[in-house]
Enzyme design. Structure first.
Site, short mmCIF file in Angstrom:
data_model
loop_
_atom_site.label_atom_id
_atom_site.label_comp_id
_atom_site.label_asym_id
_atom_site.label_seq_id
_atom_site.Cartn_x
_atom_site.Cartn_y
_atom_site.Cartn_z
N LYS A 38 -26.97 16.33 4.27
CA LYS A 38 -27.21 15.62 5.53
C LYS A 38 -28.37 16.25 6.29
O LYS A 38 -28.32 16.44 7.50
CB LYS A 38 -25.95 15.63 6.39
N CYS A 39 -29.43 16.55 5.58
CA CYS A 39 -30.59 17.26 6.12
C CYS A 39 -31.81 16.35 6.04
O CYS A 39 -31.89 15.46 5.19
CB CYS A 39 -30.80 18.52 5.27
N GLY A 40 -32.77 16.59 6.90
CA GLY A 40 -34.02 15.84 6.83
C GLY A 40 -34.74 16.04 5.50
O GLY A 40 -35.54 15.19 5.09
N PHE A 41 -34.45 17.13 4.82
CA PHE A 41 -35.08 17.42 3.53
C PHE A 41 -34.25 16.90 2.35
O PHE A 41 -34.66 17.03 1.20
CB PHE A 41 -35.32 18.92 3.36
N THR A 42 -33.08 16.31 2.61
CA THR A 42 -32.20 15.82 1.54
C THR A 42 -32.91 14.92 0.55
O THR A 42 -32.64 15.00 -0.66
CB THR A 42 -30.94 15.16 2.13
#
Length: 172
Positions: A38-42
């Protein structure tokens, strides 16, 4: 495993909680990534999977990629190991091994990540992982030869991986 002195001494846990001796990867180039769902980098999962497949197609058996989920950065990996596996497969078609969830910083940090950070400190000698999707490259002799920040796209490190594989093949 505080007494570990080599990459090959570690035995992190797989998604089922079973030890995986990193000595099994002796002679291979290994990319280790701390991950989160659930990360911007996912979306980097897609690039990592492409890198995994392309590299193994061109250099069968010479490369291993291991994802280590971590919930230490903004609570961005709250699920169970089973939840994480399902998310990676359904959303990104991930086929490289996603290991059991770990901590990468602090008193409860995985011994493997403690060792990786000591071997290859970050910018300005920083000995902590800054965020999700930080990447460590280990050569065929178990030496940490690269470390990249979360902002580094997986495809941009492909040349370093290919170079490390070529060196491993030359040393055989």
């Amino acid at each position: 495993m505080a007494s570990a002195t080599s990459f090959y001494d570690f035995k992190p846990l797989d998604k089922k909680g079973k030890e995986v001796p990193l000595s099994d990867y002796r002679g291979k180039v290994v990319l280790i990534v701390n991950t989160a769902s659930k990360c911007g980098f996912t979306p980097q999962y897609a690039g990592l999977e492409k890198l995994w497949k392309d590299t193994n197609e061109k250099h069968p058996g010479g490369f291993v990629m291991l994802g280590f989920p971590c919930n230490q950065f903004g609570g961005q990996e709250p699920g169970t190991d089973d939840d994480i596996q399902q998310f990676c497969q359904v959303n990104y078609g991930v086929t490289f091994p996603i290991m059991s969830k770990v901590e990468v910083n602090g008193d409860n940090a995985s011994p493997l990540f403690q060792w990786l950070k000591a071997e290859k400190p970050g910018l300005f000698g920083m000995k902590r992982v800054k965020w999700n999707f930080e990447k460590f490259l280990v050569d065929h002799e178990g030496q940490v030869i690269g470390r990249w920040a979360s902002t580094t796209k997986p495809e941009s490190i492909e040349p370093d991986i290919v170079q490390a594989i070529a060196k491993a093949m030359a040393d055989e």
